[in-house]
Design an enzyme around this catalytic site. Structure first.
Site, PDB file in Angstrom:
ATOM      1  N   ARG A 129     -29.911   9.140  -0.364  1.00 51.43           N
ATOM      2  CA  ARG A 129     -29.145  10.277  -0.874  1.00 51.43           C
ATOM      3  C   ARG A 129     -29.976  10.981  -1.938  1.00 51.43           C
ATOM      4  O   ARG A 129     -31.013  10.476  -2.356  1.00 51.43           O
ATOM      5  CB  ARG A 129     -27.786   9.833  -1.419  1.00 51.43           C
ATOM      6  CG  ARG A 129     -27.885   8.863  -2.572  1.00 51.43           C
ATOM      7  CD  ARG A 129     -26.501   8.462  -3.076  1.00 51.43           C
ATOM      8  NE  ARG A 129     -26.617   7.461  -4.132  1.00 51.43           N
ATOM      9  CZ  ARG A 129     -25.599   6.841  -4.689  1.00 51.43           C
ATOM     10  NH1 ARG A 129     -24.364   7.086  -4.302  1.00 51.43           N
ATOM     11  NH2 ARG A 129     -25.786   5.945  -5.645  1.00 51.43           N
TER      12      ARG A 129
ATOM     13  N   ASN B 238     -22.768  14.645  -6.786  1.00 53.51           N
ATOM     14  CA  ASN B 238     -22.519  13.304  -7.312  1.00 53.51           C
ATOM     15  C   ASN B 238     -23.726  12.877  -8.128  1.00 53.51           C
ATOM     16  O   ASN B 238     -24.838  12.812  -7.609  1.00 53.51           O
ATOM     17  CB  ASN B 238     -22.297  12.292  -6.178  1.00 53.51           C
ATOM     18  CG  ASN B 238     -21.865  10.934  -6.703  1.00 53.51           C
ATOM     19  OD1 ASN B 238     -20.731  10.774  -7.156  1.00 53.51           O
ATOM     20  ND2 ASN B 238     -22.765   9.969  -6.692  1.00 53.51           N
ATOM     21  N   GLU B 239     -23.490  12.649  -9.406  1.00 51.80           N
ATOM     22  CA  GLU B 239     -24.536  12.122 -10.293  1.00 51.80           C
ATOM     23  C   GLU B 239     -25.833  12.931 -10.212  1.00 51.80           C
ATOM     24  O   GLU B 239     -26.874  12.437  -9.750  1.00 51.80           O
ATOM     25  CB  GLU B 239     -24.769  10.635 -10.009  1.00 51.80           C
ATOM     26  CG  GLU B 239     -23.540   9.793 -10.299  1.00 51.80           C
ATOM     27  CD  GLU B 239     -23.813   8.291 -10.313  1.00 51.80           C
ATOM     28  OE1 GLU B 239     -24.729   7.855  -9.618  1.00 51.80           O
ATOM     29  OE2 GLU B 239     -23.098   7.575 -11.036  1.00 51.80           O
TER      30      GLU B 239
ATOM     31  N   GLU C 277     -16.032   6.664 -12.262  1.00 52.75           N
ATOM     32  CA  GLU C 277     -16.280   5.385 -11.593  1.00 52.75           C
ATOM     33  C   GLU C 277     -16.320   4.302 -12.670  1.00 52.75           C
ATOM     34  O   GLU C 277     -17.185   4.320 -13.540  1.00 52.75           O
ATOM     35  CB  GLU C 277     -17.619   5.417 -10.844  1.00 52.75           C
ATOM     36  CG  GLU C 277     -17.686   6.519  -9.787  1.00 52.75           C
ATOM     37  CD  GLU C 277     -19.023   6.586  -9.060  1.00 52.75           C
ATOM     38  OE1 GLU C 277     -19.847   5.661  -9.233  1.00 52.75           O
ATOM     39  OE2 GLU C 277     -19.246   7.560  -8.336  1.00 52.75           O
TER      40      GLU C 277
ATOM     41  N   TRP D  94     -26.966  -3.607  -4.276  1.00 51.40           N
ATOM     42  CA  TRP D  94     -27.401  -2.953  -3.059  1.00 51.40           C
ATOM     43  C   TRP D  94     -28.058  -4.028  -2.208  1.00 51.40           C
ATOM     44  O   TRP D  94     -28.356  -5.123  -2.704  1.00 51.40           O
ATOM     45  CB  TRP D  94     -28.392  -1.826  -3.373  1.00 51.40           C
ATOM     46  CG  TRP D  94     -27.749  -0.596  -3.959  1.00 51.40           C
ATOM     47  CD1 TRP D  94     -26.483  -0.496  -4.460  1.00 51.40           C
ATOM     48  CD2 TRP D  94     -28.340   0.695  -4.096  1.00 51.40           C
ATOM     49  NE1 TRP D  94     -26.255   0.781  -4.909  1.00 51.40           N
ATOM     50  CE2 TRP D  94     -27.381   1.539  -4.694  1.00 51.40           C
ATOM     51  CE3 TRP D  94     -29.593   1.227  -3.773  1.00 51.40           C
ATOM     52  CZ2 TRP D  94     -27.634   2.884  -4.974  1.00 51.40           C
ATOM     53  CZ3 TRP D  94     -29.839   2.565  -4.064  1.00 51.40           C
ATOM     54  CH2 TRP D  94     -28.873   3.389  -4.644  1.00 51.40           C
TER      55      TRP D  94
ATOM     56  N   GLU E  96     -24.549  -0.310   0.309  1.00 53.37           N
ATOM     57  CA  GLU E  96     -23.751  -0.878  -0.790  1.00 53.37           C
ATOM     58  C   GLU E  96     -22.748  -1.934  -0.339  1.00 53.37           C
ATOM     59  O   GLU E  96     -21.677  -2.063  -0.942  1.00 53.37           O
ATOM     60  CB  GLU E  96     -23.055   0.250  -1.559  1.00 53.37           C
ATOM     61  CG  GLU E  96     -24.055   1.127  -2.284  1.00 53.37           C
ATOM     62  CD  GLU E  96     -23.441   2.044  -3.322  1.00 53.37           C
ATOM     63  OE1 GLU E  96     -22.230   2.336  -3.237  1.00 53.37           O
ATOM     64  OE2 GLU E  96     -24.185   2.478  -4.222  1.00 53.37           O
TER      65      GLU E  96
HETATM   66  C1  GAL Z   1     -22.866   5.242  -8.685  1.00 53.32           C
HETATM   67  C2  GAL Z   1     -22.617   6.209  -7.544  1.00 53.32           C
HETATM   68  C3  GAL Z   1     -21.723   5.614  -6.482  1.00 53.32           C
HETATM   69  C4  GAL Z   1     -22.180   4.234  -6.132  1.00 53.32           C
HETATM   70  C5  GAL Z   1     -22.209   3.381  -7.378  1.00 53.32           C
HETATM   71  C6  GAL Z   1     -22.645   1.951  -7.135  1.00 53.32           C
HETATM   72  O1  GAL Z   1     -24.044   5.564  -9.354  1.00 53.32           O
HETATM   73  O2  GAL Z   1     -22.045   7.405  -7.999  1.00 53.32           O
HETATM   74  O3  GAL Z   1     -21.749   6.446  -5.327  1.00 53.32           O
HETATM   75  O4  GAL Z   1     -23.432   4.332  -5.535  1.00 53.32           O
HETATM   76  O5  GAL Z   1     -23.103   3.947  -8.294  1.00 53.32           O
HETATM   77  O6  GAL Z   1     -23.991   1.838  -6.796  1.00 53.32           O
END
Ligand code: GAL
Length: 688
Positions: free
Chosen positions: A112, A150-151, A314, A322, A364
């Site tokens: 991504r 996202n991020e 989150e 991972w 993930e």
């Molecule tokens: C964040 C991300 C999520 C998921 C999570 C756990 O950085 O926004 O999509 O990847 O970490 O790795």
């Protein structure tokens, strides 16, 4: 821009991926979420191909069904723009949208965030999908807000596609006007880097020894930040135009990005993703008196400086991992609840757990959500449900409050970015900030972490009794004057080694250290050394005859007093510079400025705090052990609640010095009481 509130009652929720599950699971998922006290889900941030399976053909069926059902269950929805994951058909047809490494290798489809903000083609595709989504969901009764992308800048925070080099050239032309000005700012005469035509100007490229021009590298980071902001603004402008009732946010806190300006110019409020278990990989667990997951309070202080009330989009809800990297253990029982209140104490008015159920496929599969693959009951679900039940009772009273602190820990983007390349000052900043925060935490002295802006005024700091600005190497004359005004008005300012010798281009001034801060501090640096190789950190001894000593790590400057009002507070007590001043204090106006010629160890921070003897606001509430974090949130009428968070894996005793009511349980408390392992209390003064 008028900003919308995060929420007028505390909102708990969860990140949900309807596209990853059999539709027959949705109903049961939503029902259980509601039963657990959850009111909101975030969806769709990686779902572009679901919405646009091929170029220009849009389909909303899956998310229409998912959102309608969520609404039927009384859940609200945060929609996301899916631009962090471009479709394969897009990157295949238009490989120029892909980001490249500094030496020109392309990041391909398969992970991504492999795109670049500056590709005109990518921006057109993004604008189109964002407009389509906004038009389609603007009146959906469940949707309340949007997460952009996202991020931003996660995974990689550097961009070297052809479009980036072109955009950087335009950015430089805009900033400098002429090549002469650019050559001057970048010190291009050094090593014959002088540019004679704009086509020669690029982002830093692969060089021998990997050492780019440092002034160019600093501008590169400013440019990357501007690029991310303009990419977010492209989307935010469309969302605001088409769906004006909805709020707009984005999540993360990543490098090479001025999240303050991002928020000021594009968002209603900022959101953060809080994963405290990263302490097990990067933290201090093996050091004496470790802070472990409590370090996330420092991160949350930084988020609060961007948006006083924010969303945690989150919140860690299980072990992390991972398939090939990042290995995090399971939270201890009670830790998820503790972290939820850690977020709330520092300003979160909305928290969403990541994620509802652990993915059964993809990178993930070990990043665990509340539900396991088997989807039956487990301890994480029980803990989240208990939090949901509590927050349902007290949620309305929690929100909109303001964190109160008497201490400001200052930093700024220019020094953060310059320090990533220039290790001669960059390595000092992290350890010093950590030493101060930790010692303040253990003394129960709440602190704010503030990114100082170029246009900051002394009045913005005047509410703080103490401001610590550890190593502001780049400092403008204006900032030096502003800090002087803060001191004259009564503030206590503490500065550390390597202050003030660079201007805003990152060029060094022909002045004695600490440069533009020398007059303010009343000292010059006579001599200095990096502490590296066989050089041992010197001992520093207080000059009050107490015999108290602490270490001066990383860099040692010997000081000479230039102003008759400047006192020597401590001197080096070892090495060839034993006896030279190391720590000074100058009283000025109603305040004082301290200069310390080293990076701050915990011992140094503790000694300065002892000498300052500032009161802790905890003294009005309770006597607390070190393991307990103390913080205050105040409502609009000045009513104060004290938050007590126990990070220890065992019970601790506290002793209240006033009668209180625990907001979470309704219990009236006085005198000695216990807090269980990972326990939380929110106290309000008991009615008389
Ligand atoms: C964040 C991300 C999520 C998921 C999570 C756990 O950085 O926004 O999509 O990847 O970490 O790795």
């Amino acid at each position: 821009m008028e900003r919308k509130l995060v929420s007028d009652a505390f909102t708990l929720g969860v990140c949900y991926y309807p596209e990853q599950w059999d539709e027959r699971l949705w109903e049961d998922d939503y029902r259980r979420m509601k039963e657990m006290g959850m009111d909101i889900i975030r969806v769709a941030e990686f779902a572009w191909t679901i919405f646009e399976p091929e170029d220009g053909r849009f389909e909303f069926g899956l998310f229409d069904r998912a959102l309608d059902l969520a609404h039927a269950h009384g859940l609200r929805v945060i929609m996301s723009t899916p631009t962090a994951t471009p479709p394969a058909w897009l990157t295949h047809a238009h490989p120029e949208v892909l980001n490249k490494t500094q030496d020109g290798l392309t990041y391909h489809h398969g992970m991504r965030r492999h795109y670049t903000y500056n590709s005109t083609v990518y921006r057109e595709y993004c604008a189109r999908i964002v407009r389509q989504l906004a038009e389609h969901y603007k009146d959906h009764p469940a949707v309340v807000g949007w997460q952009i992308d996202n991020e931003l800048n996660c995974e990689t925070d550097v961009f070297y596609a052809d479009a980036d080099h072109d955009a950087f050239r335009a950015w430089c032309r805009d900033k400098y006007g002429t090549l002469d000005a650019l050559n001057r700012a970048w010190g291009a005469v050094f090593w014959n880097q002088t540019y004679t035509a704009w086509e020669q100007v690029h982002l830093t490229r692969k060089t021998a020894a990997g050492s780019p021009n440092p002034h160019q590298a600093l501008d590169e980071k400013r440019f990357i930040s501007d690029s991310a902001i303009s990419f977010a603004k492209l989307q935010a402008d469309i969302l605001r135009e088409v769906a004006p009732r909805h709020w707009v946010t984005t999540n993360g806190l990543f490098g090479n990005l001025d999240s303050h300006r991002l928020t000021d110019e594009t968002l209603d409020f900022f959101s953060y993703d809080s994963y405290p278990l990263f302490y097990t990989m990067f933290g201090d667990a093996s050091e004496p008196e470790p802070m472990r997951d409590r370090w996330w309070s420092l991160n949350l202080c930084g988020v609060r400086d961007i948006s006083p009330n924010f969303c945690v989009m989150e919140q860690q809800a299980g072990p992390g991992g991972w398939t090939n990297r990042i290995q995090l253990p399971a939270p201890y029982p009670g830790q998820m609840r503790l972290w939820t209140y850690q977020s709330i104490l520092h300003g979160a008015d909305m928290v969403l757990y990541f994620r509802w159920r652990t993915a059964t496929f993809g990178t993930e599969i070990y990043w665990h959500g509340l539900n396991d693959y088997h989807n039956g009951p487990n301890r994480r679900l029980r803990e989240a449900a208990a939090v949901g039940e509590e927050l349902r009772r007290v949620g309305e009273r929690l929100v909109g409050r303001t964190y109160r602190a008497d201490v400001a820990l200052l930093e700024d983007y220019d020094n953060e970015w310059d320090g990533r390349l220039d290790t001669m000052h960059g390595v000092l900043r992290g350890p010093s900030m950590s030493a101060w925060f930790k010692r303040l935490q253990y003394r129960h002295m709440p602190a704010d972490k503030i990114k100082l802006r170029g246009d900051a005024t002394a009045d913005e700091l005047s509410g703080y009794r103490l401001a610590v600005y550890p190593h502001p190497t780049i400092m403008s004359e204006r900032t030096a004057q502003m800090l002087e005004a803060y001191v004259r008005q009564g503030g206590i300012l503490v500065l550390g080694a390597r202050t003030g010798y660079k201007d805003e281009t990152g060029r060094c001034r022909m002045m004695p250290f600490p440069g533009v801060a020398a007059a303010l501090c009343g000292v010059h640096v006579d001599d200095f050394t990096l502490i590296a190789g066989d050089r041992e950190p010197a001992n520093v001894a207080l000059a009050d005859g107490s015999g108290r000593m602490f270490k001066a790590p990383l860099f040692n400057e010997t000081l000479s007093v230039q102003d008759s009002g400047t006192e020597i507070i401590a001197a080096y007590a070892s090495g060839w510079y034993a006896g030279s001043p190391a720590l000074t204090r100058r009283k000025l106006g109603a305040g004082e400025v301290w200069y310390y010629g080293a990076s701050f160890s915990e011992g140094a921070a503790e000694a300065i705090l002892d000498l300052l003897d500032l009161p802790s606001p905890a003294a009005d509430w309770a006597r607390l052990p070190r393991e307990v974090e103390f913080g205050i949130r105040e409502d609009a009428a000045g009513g104060r609640w004290a938050y007590l968070l126990n990070y220890a894996d065992r019970e601790v005793d506290i002793e209240l010095v006033r009668d209180c009511v625990d907001v979470l349980t309704g219990e009236r408390l006085s005198g000695r009481t216990v807090m269980p392992a990972f326990g939380v209390r929110i106290l309000e003064p008991a009615p008389q």
